[in-house]
Design a protein around this motif. Structure first.
Motif, PDB file in Angstrom:
ATOM      1  N   PHE A 153       0.983  -1.585  -0.248  1.00 46.13           N
ATOM      2  CA  PHE A 153      -0.370   0.069   0.154  1.00 46.13           C
ATOM      3  C   PHE A 153       0.765   1.134  -0.126  1.00 46.13           C
ATOM      4  CE2 PHE A 153      -1.593   3.799   2.732  1.00 46.13           C
ATOM      5  CZ  PHE A 153      -2.890   3.911   2.063  1.00 46.13           C
ATOM      6  N   ARG A 154       0.421   1.513  -0.960  1.00 48.89           N
ATOM      7  CA  ARG A 154       1.009   3.534  -1.022  1.00 48.89           C
ATOM      8  C   ARG A 154       0.565   4.766  -0.400  1.00 48.89           C
ATOM      9  NH1 ARG A 154       3.847   4.727  -6.581  1.00 48.89           N
ATOM     10  NH2 ARG A 154       1.293   6.168  -6.887  1.00 48.89           N
ATOM     11  N   GLU A 155      -0.356   5.012  -0.549  1.00 44.72           N
ATOM     12  CA  GLU A 155      -0.765   5.735   0.224  1.00 44.72           C
ATOM     13  C   GLU A 155      -2.755   5.744  -0.945  1.00 44.72           C
ATOM     14  OE1 GLU A 155      -0.882   9.914  -2.447  1.00 44.72           O
ATOM     15  OE2 GLU A 155       0.256   8.943  -3.843  1.00 44.72           O
ATOM     16  N   ASP A 161     -10.556   9.205  -4.533  1.00 46.07           N
ATOM     17  CA  ASP A 161     -11.062   8.271  -3.930  1.00 46.07           C
ATOM     18  C   ASP A 161     -10.527   6.859  -4.452  1.00 46.07           C
ATOM     19  OD1 ASP A 161     -12.559   6.611  -1.561  1.00 46.07           O
ATOM     20  OD2 ASP A 161     -14.397   7.127  -3.210  1.00 46.07           O
ATOM     21  N   VAL A 162      -9.353   7.031  -4.120  1.00 46.15           N
ATOM     22  CA  VAL A 162      -8.537   5.770  -4.700  1.00 46.15           C
ATOM     23  C   VAL A 162      -7.407   5.666  -3.962  1.00 46.15           C
ATOM     24  CG1 VAL A 162      -7.031   7.051  -6.540  1.00 46.15           C
ATOM     25  CG2 VAL A 162      -7.335   4.706  -6.559  1.00 46.15           C
ATOM     26  N   ILE A 163      -6.799   3.578  -3.390  1.00 40.67           N
ATOM     27  CA  ILE A 163      -6.267   2.791  -3.125  1.00 40.67           C
ATOM     28  C   ILE A 163      -5.062   2.832  -4.286  1.00 40.67           C
ATOM     29  CG2 ILE A 163      -5.859   1.364  -1.417  1.00 40.67           C
ATOM     30  CD1 ILE A 163      -8.263   1.161  -0.320  1.00 40.67           C
ATOM     31  N   ILE A 164      -3.794   3.329  -4.105  1.00 44.55           N
ATOM     32  CA  ILE A 164      -2.824   3.289  -4.721  1.00 44.55           C
ATOM     33  C   ILE A 164      -2.478   2.410  -4.026  1.00 44.55           C
ATOM     34  CG2 ILE A 164      -0.698   3.852  -6.520  1.00 44.55           C
ATOM     35  CD1 ILE A 164      -2.645   6.522  -6.011  1.00 44.55           C
ATOM     36  N   PHE A 165      -1.351   1.150  -5.279  1.00 39.95           N
ATOM     37  CA  PHE A 165      -0.029   0.027  -4.463  1.00 39.95           C
ATOM     38  C   PHE A 165       1.215   0.278  -5.573  1.00 39.95           C
ATOM     39  CE2 PHE A 165      -5.016  -1.768  -3.128  1.00 39.95           C
ATOM     40  CZ  PHE A 165      -4.079  -2.246  -1.373  1.00 39.95           C
ATOM     41  N   THR A 166       2.304  -0.162  -5.131  1.00 38.92           N
ATOM     42  CA  THR A 166       2.430  -0.389  -5.837  1.00 38.92           C
ATOM     43  C   THR A 166       3.177  -2.026  -5.993  1.00 38.92           C
ATOM     44  OG1 THR A 166       4.119   1.282  -4.657  1.00 38.92           O
ATOM     45  CG2 THR A 166       5.807  -0.106  -5.786  1.00 38.92           C
ATOM     46  N   VAL A 167       3.422  -2.262  -7.210  1.00 37.49           N
ATOM     47  CA  VAL A 167       3.515  -3.086  -7.842  1.00 37.49           C
ATOM     48  C   VAL A 167       5.197  -4.419  -7.658  1.00 37.49           C
ATOM     49  CG1 VAL A 167       2.686  -5.363  -9.061  1.00 37.49           C
ATOM     50  CG2 VAL A 167       1.389  -3.597  -8.765  1.00 37.49           C
ATOM     51  N   LEU A 183      -3.742  -3.402   7.727  1.00 39.27           N
ATOM     52  CA  LEU A 183      -3.657  -2.399   8.153  1.00 39.27           C
ATOM     53  C   LEU A 183      -2.887  -1.080   7.964  1.00 39.27           C
ATOM     54  CD1 LEU A 183      -2.734  -2.315  11.591  1.00 39.27           C
ATOM     55  CD2 LEU A 183      -0.561  -3.406  11.460  1.00 39.27           C
ATOM     56  N   ALA A 184      -1.933  -1.262   7.163  1.00 41.11           N
ATOM     57  CA  ALA A 184      -1.154   0.173   6.527  1.00 41.11           C
ATOM     58  C   ALA A 184      -2.935   1.030   6.043  1.00 41.11           C
ATOM     59  CB  ALA A 184      -0.885  -0.206   5.052  1.00 41.11           C
ATOM     60  N   ILE A 185      -4.331   0.695   5.371  1.00 38.18           N
ATOM     61  CA  ILE A 185      -4.768   0.604   4.734  1.00 38.18           C
ATOM     62  C   ILE A 185      -5.585   1.412   5.710  1.00 38.18           C
ATOM     63  CG2 ILE A 185      -7.122   1.189   3.147  1.00 38.18           C
ATOM     64  CD1 ILE A 185      -5.998  -1.223   1.987  1.00 38.18           C
ATOM     65  N   ARG A 186      -5.938   0.341   7.103  1.00 33.89           N
ATOM     66  CA  ARG A 186      -6.707   1.620   7.832  1.00 33.89           C
ATOM     67  C   ARG A 186      -5.789   3.086   8.988  1.00 33.89           C
ATOM     68  NH1 ARG A 186      -6.466  -1.372  13.352  1.00 33.89           N
ATOM     69  NH2 ARG A 186      -4.594   0.261  13.568  1.00 33.89           N
ATOM     70  N   ASP A 187      -4.160   2.943   8.643  1.00 34.76           N
ATOM     71  CA  ASP A 187      -3.431   3.847   9.155  1.00 34.76           C
ATOM     72  C   ASP A 187      -3.638   5.108   8.642  1.00 34.76           C
ATOM     73  OD1 ASP A 187      -2.855   2.518  11.239  1.00 34.76           O
ATOM     74  OD2 ASP A 187      -1.639   1.688  10.612  1.00 34.76           O
ATOM     75  N   GLY A 188      -3.478   4.822   6.721  1.00 36.20           N
ATOM     76  CA  GLY A 188      -3.557   5.975   5.366  1.00 36.20           C
ATOM     77  C   GLY A 188      -4.931   6.236   5.715  1.00 36.20           C
ATOM     78  N   TYR A 194     -11.035  -0.861  12.367  1.00 38.95           N
ATOM     79  CA  TYR A 194     -11.893  -1.190  10.541  1.00 38.95           C
ATOM     80  C   TYR A 194     -12.704  -0.683  10.772  1.00 38.95           C
ATOM     81  CZ  TYR A 194      -7.393  -3.739  10.930  1.00 38.95           C
ATOM     82  OH  TYR A 194      -6.184  -4.266  10.047  1.00 38.95           O
ATOM     83  N   THR A 195     -13.715  -0.304   9.844  1.00 38.56           N
ATOM     84  CA  THR A 195     -14.205  -0.088   9.384  1.00 38.56           C
ATOM     85  C   THR A 195     -14.988  -0.574   7.721  1.00 38.56           C
ATOM     86  OG1 THR A 195     -13.895   2.298   8.540  1.00 38.56           O
ATOM     87  CG2 THR A 195     -14.717   2.187  10.577  1.00 38.56           C
ATOM     88  N   ALA A 196     -16.291   0.560   7.632  1.00 40.82           N
ATOM     89  CA  ALA A 196     -16.491  -0.279   6.464  1.00 40.82           C
ATOM     90  C   ALA A 196     -15.621   0.912   5.172  1.00 40.82           C
ATOM     91  CB  ALA A 196     -18.161  -0.284   5.463  1.00 40.82           C
ATOM     92  N   ALA A 197     -14.859   1.585   5.421  1.00 38.56           N
ATOM     93  CA  ALA A 197     -14.315   1.866   4.400  1.00 38.56           C
ATOM     94  C   ALA A 197     -12.844   1.262   3.800  1.00 38.56           C
ATOM     95  CB  ALA A 197     -13.469   3.801   5.085  1.00 38.56           C
ATOM     96  N   VAL A 198     -12.559   0.318   4.844  1.00 39.04           N
ATOM     97  CA  VAL A 198     -11.409   0.140   5.025  1.00 39.04           C
ATOM     98  C   VAL A 198     -11.630  -1.522   3.672  1.00 39.04           C
ATOM     99  CG1 VAL A 198      -9.358  -1.807   5.711  1.00 39.04           C
ATOM    100  CG2 VAL A 198      -9.841   0.638   7.027  1.00 39.04           C
ATOM    101  N   PRO A 199     -11.302  -1.919   3.117  1.00 35.33           N
ATOM    102  CA  PRO A 199     -11.960  -2.881   1.810  1.00 35.33           C
ATOM    103  C   PRO A 199     -11.057  -4.153   2.602  1.00 35.33           C
ATOM    104  CG  PRO A 199      -9.655  -1.975   0.718  1.00 35.33           C
ATOM    105  CD  PRO A 199     -10.195  -1.329   2.495  1.00 35.33           C
TER     106      PRO A 199
END
Length: 411
Positions: A153-155, A161-167, A183-188, A194-199
């Motif tokens: 997870f990058r940012e 409203d987009v979640i960016i991953f580095t591959v 966990l990284a997305i939640r902190d980001g 954890y809520t519904a905003a975290v996939p």
């Protein structure tokens, strides 16, 4: 039509664009430079000189050239039998001066290099979430290794409203951990729980599978590009002049038409010569003898313990200053968890006394990380090593090693 022909010729010669960093990406850049600075200028000059005598033949010339060459280039720029439907009447010679009939297969004239994906950065939507996968820094596989992609997870960009991953491909066998990514997305997102905003884990796995569905290609080198393409062009010209099998031959060939076809053959041969010159250099590099740059022993704890004095040697290894580096490698490879300590390899009971724990007896010691200083003598190695493994990109190298190591295994 001329501009369009050179654009399409460049596409089939170089191959589909790929993001990332690898030897293949560098090869595409070299191919592009070769096409623009050497191949295209010379071909433009020659076609103009030929077409001065046949100005009305210009459109047909470029159309026929593209129609022919597109049959023999893969999406990755490799040369071979690619587009071979029945109605195209594409044939291969199945006899030689020595053999009446020989076995035919499409890749008989090719060297297999590797199979890889043509990964491009892309955005996908899954279960109401938008994910963007950045493949620009992806370092592609050097050979045909079995390697899985690693996602980080990058940012999160709230404006889109987009979640960016580095591959990328991982080092030392690391694997993607979904719980770590969540966990990284939640902190980001700045959340404390954890809520519904975290996939969910299922949503992330679906997104990863969608990204990995991109095109997979086999990469080959043609052993004799000039001979192969010229032979196929001669067959194509023969069919054009005399008709395909089962068809009545065309009639009414004029002198002008035959000269036009001669000009077509001349230009086609020049295109083939430029393509073959580049391909032949790649084949020469591929066939160049490989040299061993380094070698190491890799030994597991159980084999050391079996040797005379092996338990004492293991105790010395555990207290050696290089042990923290070895311990970190085991953790990176997922062989032990974060709570593992070197003393955990031991197990004691009243019957067997002190011995290796069954769970950890096959942990390996890697010399380039951990210096194995006191058991590299020949008697110890000969009795503790069961197999020698030779790794090479050339089959002939592996076969050469196996002759000297009958108990070895080539990879």
């Amino acid at each position: 039509m001329k501009k369009k022909f050179f654009e399409r010729l460049e596409e089939v010669f170089i191959g589909a664009p790929v993001e990332g960093a690898s030897g293949y990406i560098n090869l595409m850049r070299i191919k592009s430079h070769y096409f623009k600075s050497v191949m295209e200028p010379h071909l433009r000059q020659e076609t103009e000189s030929v077409l001065n005598s046949f100005p009305d033949f210009r459109e047909e010339l470029f159309d026929k050239l593209y129609t022919f060459f597109r049959r023999y280039f893969t999406e990755g720029g490799s040369i071979g039998f690619v587009f071979t439907p029945y109605h195209q009447s594409i044939y291969e010679q199945v006899y030689t001066n020595e053999h009446d009939v020989v076995l035919f297969w499409k890749t008989a004239r090719l060297y297999y290099v590797k199979t890889d994906h043509l990964f491009q950065s892309m955005t996908v939507e899954v279960d109401g979430f938008r994910f963007h996968f950045d493949a620009s820094q992806l370092e592609h596989k050097r050979a045909n290794e079995k390697r899985e992609l690693f996602y980080t997870f990058r940012e999160h960009r709230p404006e889109h409203d987009v979640i960016i991953f580095t591959v990328h491909y991982p080092e030392k066998g690391r694997q993607t951990r979904i719980d770590t990514i969540r966990l990284a997305i939640r902190d980001g997102l700045g959340l404390n729980r954890y809520t519904a905003a975290v996939p969910s884990a299922e949503t992330l796995q679906k997104a990863f599978r969608l990204f990995e569905r991109q095109s997979k290609l086999d990469y080959f080198l043609c052993k004799d590009a000039r001979g192969f393409l010229r032979e196929q062009f001669d067959l194509w010209m023969w069919q054009y002049l005399l008709g395909r099998p089962g068809e009545a031959p065309p009639v009414g060939w004029t002198e002008t038409r035959l000269k036009q076809l001669q000009a077509l053959k001349h230009i086609a041969y020049r295109v083939i010569d430029f393509i073959a010159a580049f391909e032949d250099e790649l084949v020469n590099i591929w066939n160049k003898p490989k040299f061993v740059l380094n070698s190491h022993y890799v030994m597991t704890l159980d084999r050391i313990a079996r040797q005379p004095g092996g338990m004492e040697i293991l105790q010395q290894i555990l207290s050696h200053p290089g042990m923290p580096g070895q311990l970190q490698e085991w953790r990176d490879l997922g062989m032990v968890d974060d709570r593992f300590q070197p003393g955990h390899i031991w197990q004691e009971n009243l019957i067997d006394g002190r011995h290796l724990h069954p769970r950890y007896q096959y942990l390996r010691l890697t010399p380039d990380i951990f210096p194995i200083w006191n058991f590299t003598s020949s008697p110890f190695l000969k009795t503790s090593m069961k197999h020698w493994m030779a790794g090479s990109s050339e089959v002939k190298t592996t076969r050469h090693c196996i002759r000297f190591c009958p108990n070895g295994r080539g990879n």
